[in-house]
Design an enzyme around this catalytic site. Structure first.
Site, mmCIF file in Angstrom:
data_model
loop_
_atom_site.group_PDB
_atom_site.id
_atom_site.type_symbol
_atom_site.label_atom_id
_atom_site.label_comp_id
_atom_site.label_asym_id
_atom_site.label_seq_id
_atom_site.Cartn_x
_atom_site.Cartn_y
_atom_site.Cartn_z
ATOM 1 N N TRP A 38 35.419 41.152 39.108
ATOM 2 C CA TRP A 38 34.028 40.791 39.420
ATOM 3 C C TRP A 38 33.263 41.881 40.160
ATOM 4 O O TRP A 38 32.068 41.734 40.434
ATOM 5 C CB TRP A 38 34.006 39.503 40.252
ATOM 6 C CG TRP A 38 34.578 38.357 39.481
ATOM 7 C CD1 TRP A 38 35.815 37.807 39.646
ATOM 8 C CD2 TRP A 38 33.968 37.672 38.379
ATOM 9 N NE1 TRP A 38 36.022 36.801 38.717
ATOM 10 C CE2 TRP A 38 34.893 36.707 37.934
ATOM 11 C CE3 TRP A 38 32.739 37.787 37.729
ATOM 12 C CZ2 TRP A 38 34.623 35.858 36.864
ATOM 13 C CZ3 TRP A 38 32.460 36.940 36.670
ATOM 14 C CH2 TRP A 38 33.392 35.991 36.254
ATOM 15 N N HIS A 81 28.798 38.884 52.336
ATOM 16 C CA HIS A 81 27.864 39.698 51.543
ATOM 17 C C HIS A 81 26.493 39.061 51.656
ATOM 18 O O HIS A 81 26.357 37.840 51.502
ATOM 19 C CB HIS A 81 28.320 39.743 50.082
ATOM 20 C CG HIS A 81 27.655 40.824 49.290
ATOM 21 N ND1 HIS A 81 26.321 40.804 48.984
ATOM 22 C CD2 HIS A 81 28.146 41.975 48.760
ATOM 23 C CE1 HIS A 81 26.021 41.889 48.281
ATOM 24 N NE2 HIS A 81 27.109 42.621 48.137
ATOM 25 N N HIS A 111 32.873 37.243 51.527
ATOM 26 C CA HIS A 111 33.030 38.215 50.438
ATOM 27 C C HIS A 111 34.324 39.014 50.521
ATOM 28 O O HIS A 111 34.974 39.254 49.510
ATOM 29 C CB HIS A 111 31.834 39.170 50.508
ATOM 30 C CG HIS A 111 31.806 40.222 49.456
ATOM 31 N ND1 HIS A 111 31.701 39.920 48.113
ATOM 32 C CD2 HIS A 111 31.855 41.581 49.539
ATOM 33 C CE1 HIS A 111 31.676 41.051 47.414
ATOM 34 N NE2 HIS A 111 31.784 42.062 48.258
ATOM 35 N N GLU A 159 24.495 52.397 48.215
ATOM 36 C CA GLU A 159 24.634 51.060 48.820
ATOM 37 C C GLU A 159 24.502 51.190 50.331
ATOM 38 O O GLU A 159 24.487 52.297 50.874
ATOM 39 C CB GLU A 159 25.989 50.441 48.433
ATOM 40 C CG GLU A 159 26.051 50.050 46.965
ATOM 41 C CD GLU A 159 27.345 49.376 46.546
ATOM 42 O OE1 GLU A 159 27.279 48.455 45.741
ATOM 43 O OE2 GLU A 159 28.422 49.781 47.018
ATOM 44 N N ARG A 161 26.356 45.976 56.058
ATOM 45 C CA ARG A 161 26.314 44.574 55.647
ATOM 46 C C ARG A 161 26.296 43.558 56.782
ATOM 47 O O ARG A 161 25.674 42.515 56.682
ATOM 48 C CB ARG A 161 27.545 44.288 54.809
ATOM 49 C CG ARG A 161 27.215 44.098 53.394
ATOM 50 C CD ARG A 161 28.452 43.980 52.590
ATOM 51 N NE ARG A 161 28.256 44.816 51.427
ATOM 52 C CZ ARG A 161 29.154 45.017 50.513
ATOM 53 N NH1 ARG A 161 30.330 44.462 50.613
ATOM 54 N NH2 ARG A 161 28.883 45.769 49.476
ATOM 55 N N ARG A 195 33.523 46.559 56.680
ATOM 56 C CA ARG A 195 33.807 47.502 55.585
ATOM 57 C C ARG A 195 32.536 48.132 55.040
ATOM 58 O O ARG A 195 31.541 47.441 54.799
ATOM 59 C CB ARG A 195 34.512 46.761 54.446
ATOM 60 C CG ARG A 195 34.724 47.611 53.215
ATOM 61 C CD ARG A 195 35.460 46.842 52.154
ATOM 62 N NE ARG A 195 34.699 45.738 51.643
ATOM 63 C CZ ARG A 195 34.020 45.751 50.491
ATOM 64 N NH1 ARG A 195 33.996 46.840 49.749
ATOM 65 N NH2 ARG A 195 33.378 44.685 50.087
HETATM 66 P P1 FAD Z 1 42.375 41.181 43.552
HETATM 67 O O1 FAD Z 1 41.626 41.977 42.573
HETATM 68 O O2 FAD Z 1 41.698 40.018 44.174
HETATM 69 O O3 FAD Z 1 43.682 40.692 42.811
HETATM 70 C C1 FAD Z 1 44.578 39.789 43.438
HETATM 71 C C2 FAD Z 1 45.669 39.473 42.434
HETATM 72 O O4 FAD Z 1 46.698 38.764 43.081
HETATM 73 C C3 FAD Z 1 45.202 38.586 41.298
HETATM 74 O O5 FAD Z 1 45.814 39.048 40.107
HETATM 75 C C4 FAD Z 1 45.747 37.215 41.669
HETATM 76 O O6 FAD Z 1 45.985 36.393 40.551
HETATM 77 C C5 FAD Z 1 47.044 37.636 42.326
HETATM 78 N N1 FAD Z 1 47.623 36.661 43.235
HETATM 79 C C6 FAD Z 1 47.117 36.182 44.411
HETATM 80 N N2 FAD Z 1 47.980 35.310 44.973
HETATM 81 C C7 FAD Z 1 49.058 35.255 44.150
HETATM 82 C C8 FAD Z 1 50.282 34.539 44.176
HETATM 83 N N3 FAD Z 1 50.590 33.677 45.147
HETATM 84 N N4 FAD Z 1 51.152 34.715 43.164
HETATM 85 C C9 FAD Z 1 50.881 35.546 42.132
HETATM 86 N N5 FAD Z 1 49.728 36.253 42.051
HETATM 87 C C10 FAD Z 1 48.840 36.116 43.054
HETATM 88 N N6 FAD Z 1 34.645 46.383 46.160
HETATM 89 C C11 FAD Z 1 34.236 47.625 45.895
HETATM 90 O O7 FAD Z 1 34.820 48.595 46.386
HETATM 91 N N7 FAD Z 1 33.169 47.821 45.073
HETATM 92 C C12 FAD Z 1 32.475 46.799 44.499
HETATM 93 O O8 FAD Z 1 31.539 47.031 43.758
HETATM 94 C C13 FAD Z 1 32.883 45.487 44.789
HETATM 95 N N8 FAD Z 1 32.221 44.422 44.269
HETATM 96 C C14 FAD Z 1 32.710 43.167 44.478
HETATM 97 C C15 FAD Z 1 32.087 42.077 43.869
HETATM 98 C C16 FAD Z 1 32.608 40.806 44.019
HETATM 99 C C17 FAD Z 1 31.934 39.647 43.358
HETATM 100 C C18 FAD Z 1 33.770 40.611 44.801
HETATM 101 C C19 FAD Z 1 34.353 39.251 44.970
HETATM 102 C C20 FAD Z 1 34.381 41.686 45.435
HETATM 103 C C21 FAD Z 1 33.851 42.958 45.274
HETATM 104 N N9 FAD Z 1 34.457 44.058 45.881
HETATM 105 C C22 FAD Z 1 34.015 45.322 45.623
HETATM 106 C C23 FAD Z 1 35.717 43.903 46.603
HETATM 107 C C24 FAD Z 1 36.854 44.313 45.656
HETATM 108 O O9 FAD Z 1 36.555 43.876 44.355
HETATM 109 C C25 FAD Z 1 38.169 43.715 46.078
HETATM 110 O O10 FAD Z 1 38.410 43.951 47.430
HETATM 111 C C26 FAD Z 1 39.308 44.361 45.281
HETATM 112 O O11 FAD Z 1 39.055 44.211 43.902
HETATM 113 C C27 FAD Z 1 40.622 43.728 45.655
HETATM 114 O O12 FAD Z 1 41.593 44.171 44.754
HETATM 115 P P2 FAD Z 1 43.075 43.644 44.936
HETATM 116 O O13 FAD Z 1 43.854 44.250 43.831
HETATM 117 O O14 FAD Z 1 43.512 43.860 46.323
HETATM 118 O O15 FAD Z 1 42.957 42.063 44.748
HETATM 119 C C1 SIN Z 2 28.240 44.980 45.588
HETATM 120 O O1 SIN Z 2 28.133 45.411 44.437
HETATM 121 O O2 SIN Z 2 27.294 44.671 46.296
HETATM 122 C C2 SIN Z 2 29.611 44.789 46.144
HETATM 123 C C3 SIN Z 2 30.101 46.067 46.656
HETATM 124 C C4 SIN Z 2 31.253 45.872 47.592
HETATM 125 O O3 SIN Z 2 31.593 44.747 47.953
HETATM 126 O O4 SIN Z 2 31.801 46.891 48.004
#
Ligand code: FAD
Ligand code: SIN
Length: 534
Positions: free
Chosen positions: A46, A234, A341, A116, A280, A376
């Site tokens: 997302w 956010h 967020h 940003e 933010r 952050r």
């Molecule tokens: P996630 O991508 O959340 O993945 C977690 C994984 O763990 C998933 O596959 C889930 O199924 C799995 N999981 C969780 N619990 C379990 C369990 N018990 N057993 C098995 N699997 C499990 N950050 C930026 O830097 N730039 C952006 O533009 C940005 N935009 C964003 C927009 C939105 C709408 C959101 C919500 C966040 C955004 N962020 C952004 C933040 C960033 O996307 C996240 O911090 C980052 O993607 C986290 O990655 P991750 O791999 O740590 O976790």
């Molecule tokens: C956004 O696109 O506003 C999200 C960026 C982020 O959470 O780092």
């Protein structure tokens, strides 16, 4: 008898952190990549804005580090920030080599960089306004092509398995949601890449699975956690009855979008010299204050003064999704509210993702590296995922040779015998928890609100422990168990901070303390290990 599987490395989570760790490990390493939903179900898919990195010749690592530290309110670790920022370009080059189609600037070689809040210059590389989906699709396709990586979807990790003395992680117990049976994965190294805990709040930009599972599992096994009071809100999520969790990217403000009151007047210049592009925490707090003063259910983000073609090209996803809710962002302002967020704190790790337990690593949003401090900087999260996943993979790669000899994990003994009817009671408890956290542990906090939250969270936690002990396992039950625990940890961290800093703002302690300190919680080893073994 449970199914038992053995791998060199087990990675829990298929978001940016988990996928990158898997792909960065040597091809000789046998990897199980486990995800509780479909492979693209976490926050990564997302992500809109993009990835912050020093790519422009006029930008500099020092400047990006400085912006990170400024946003972090005195709590970011400068050496960690430098480590991560200085590996930004290498991470982006790697993503490009994997096939991520970043948006170009129309020139032959350059990429378009957006801006940003909190960044002193344009430094966010992106794929239009759907960066996360492009990254997720690309890395998942790479994973599918690797013979050494087995992907297990719809498998929810329940708890880590440790050696008898509790100092070594030897695997994980997983509930297969489709087969409705538990499985034991034994491994030399286990990596938690489970994402954040913003699902603790009623209104969130995250999807449902953001239930802090990694943080809860690590805590139950004896790992320290830190800075959970700093949950980032956010400023701009769509306020519309037909749309839940729809983020309106900060990049809209980076490209000129203005925040407005219902009467059309701007308010951010009155709060911060950087106005809409302040960090933010400042923008979310200003919005909270404006909404309370005006009694307004939402405020407005307006980019309609920009040419319609520009808006449609830069923000095609947001344009279409708003249009499907009857809002044409090229001609009218977007109703927005702040929402939970990002979890800035998490499992305490070093610069290689090593936790307090041997053989256990944590990367991505579930971890606490020290980068984000009290708030952050936008788009530093994905950057942290890519850089730390690489460091973690390097460390694991070195530890795996020569191949180690490990005791096999014990048979895991769930007692959950009783069918507890439908999931209604779990979902109602989850709803109550989220409302409680939103009302009392939100953007502005009070001591009495935190005390109220603590006593009720503990009741909900005790109830969820009873349900976990007695009932057959389900996804909602496991998430309730984890979220009630992580919520308690969030409140404990918030109560420990007797000042206002970054994302933690207390009406009872409005001033900044003289010394910047992390809030670090250490589990009482025996008590928590006993609970994990129920
Ligand atoms: P996630 O991508 O959340 O993945 C977690 C994984 O763990 C998933 O596959 C889930 O199924 C799995 N999981 C969780 N619990 C379990 C369990 N018990 N057993 C098995 N699997 C499990 N950050 C930026 O830097 N730039 C952006 O533009 C940005 N935009 C964003 C927009 C939105 C709408 C959101 C919500 C966040 C955004 N962020 C952004 C933040 C960033 O996307 C996240 O911090 C980052 O993607 C986290 O990655 P991750 O791999 O740590 O976790
Ligand atoms: C956004 O696109 O506003 C999200 C960026 C982020 O959470 O780092």
């Amino acid at each position: 008898m449970q199914q038992r599987l053995s791998y060199d490395v087990v990675i829990i989570g298929s978001g940016a952190a988990g996928l990158t760790t898997a792909l960065r490990l040597p091809a000789t390493v046998r990897i199980a990549l486990i995800s509780k939903g479909s492979p693209d179900a976490g926050a990564t898919c997302w992500a809109q804005g993009g990835v912050a990195a020093v790519l422009d010749s006029n930008d500099h690592v020092d400047q990006h580090v400085q912006d990170t530290l400024a946003a972090g309110g005195g709590l970011s670790d400068a050496s960690v920030a430098r480590h991560i920022v200085s590996h930004g370009r290498e991470s982006i080059d790697w993503l490009i080599s994997q096939g991520v189609p970043f948006t170009t600037d129309g020139q032959a070689t350059g990429y378009h960089l957006t801006r940003e809040g909190g960044h002193s210059t344009r430094r966010i590389i992106h794929v239009a306004d759907a960066t996360g989906k492009a990254i997720s699709d690309t890395l998942l396709a790479q994973v599918a092509s690797k013979a050494n990586i087995d992907l297990f979807t719809h498998c929810q990790a329940i708890d880590l398995l440790t050696s008898d003395d509790g100092t070594r992680c030897i695997g994980i117990c997983v509930f297969d949601l489709q087969q409705e049976q538990t499985r034991i994965f034994s491994s030399y190294c286990t990596v938690l890449a489970c994402g954040g805990a913003s699902g603790a709040y009623l209104f969130t930009s995250n999807s449902d699975g953001a239930s802090g599972d990694g943080i809860a599992m690590a805590w139950r096994s004896g790992c320290r956690v830190a800075n959970l009071e700093f949950n980032q809100f956010h400023p701009t999520c769509l306020y519309h009855p037909d749309s839940r969790s729809m983020l309106i990217s900060e990049a809209l403000r980076g490209e000129g979008g203005l925040l407005k009151r219902p009467d059309g007047s701007c308010f951010m210049p009155g709060y911060d010299p950087h106005a809409e592009l302040a960090p933010r925490d400042i923008v979310a707090r200003a919005m909270d204050r404006e909404m309370k003063q005006l009694g307004a259910p939402c405020l407005y983000l307006d980019i309609s003064h920009k040419p319609a073609a520009f808006i449609r090209t830069h923000f095609p996803t947001i344009y279409q999704r708003c249009l499907s809710c009857g809002i044409n962002i090229t001609t009218e302002p977007i109703p927005v509210v702040p929402a939970a967020h990002y979890t800035c704190g998490g499992i305490v790790v070093d610069q290689h993702g090593q936790t307090d337990i041997r053989g256990l690593f944590a990367v991505g949003e579930c971890s606490f590296t020290g980068l984000h401090g009290a708030n952050r900087l936008a788009s530093n999260s994905l950057l942290e995922c890519f850089v730390l996943a690489r460091s973690c993979a390097n460390r694991i790669g070195n530890q795996l040779s020569p191949a180690p000899d490990l005791p096999s994990p014990p048979e895991w003994q769930p007692s959950h015998q009783t069918q507890c009817g439908d999931d209604g009671v779990f979902t109602q408890n989850l709803k109550n928890l989220r409302r409680l956290m939103w009302d009392n542990v939100g953007i502005v906090r009070t001591t009495s609100g935190l005390q109220k939250a603590m006593s009720r969270v503990r009741l909900l936690q005790a109830a969820s422990q009873r349900l976990y002990r007695d009932c057959t396992i389900s996804k909602n039950l496991l998430e309730l168990r984890n979220l009630t625990l992580v919520s308690e940890l969030i409140v404990r961290c918030a109560m420990a901070r007797k000042e206002s800093r970054g994302l933690h703002y207390s009406l009872n302690y409005p001033a900044l303390g003289a010394v910047a300190k992390n809030t670090i919680l250490t589990p009482g080893q025996r008590a928590w290990r006993t609970q994990a073994a129920i």
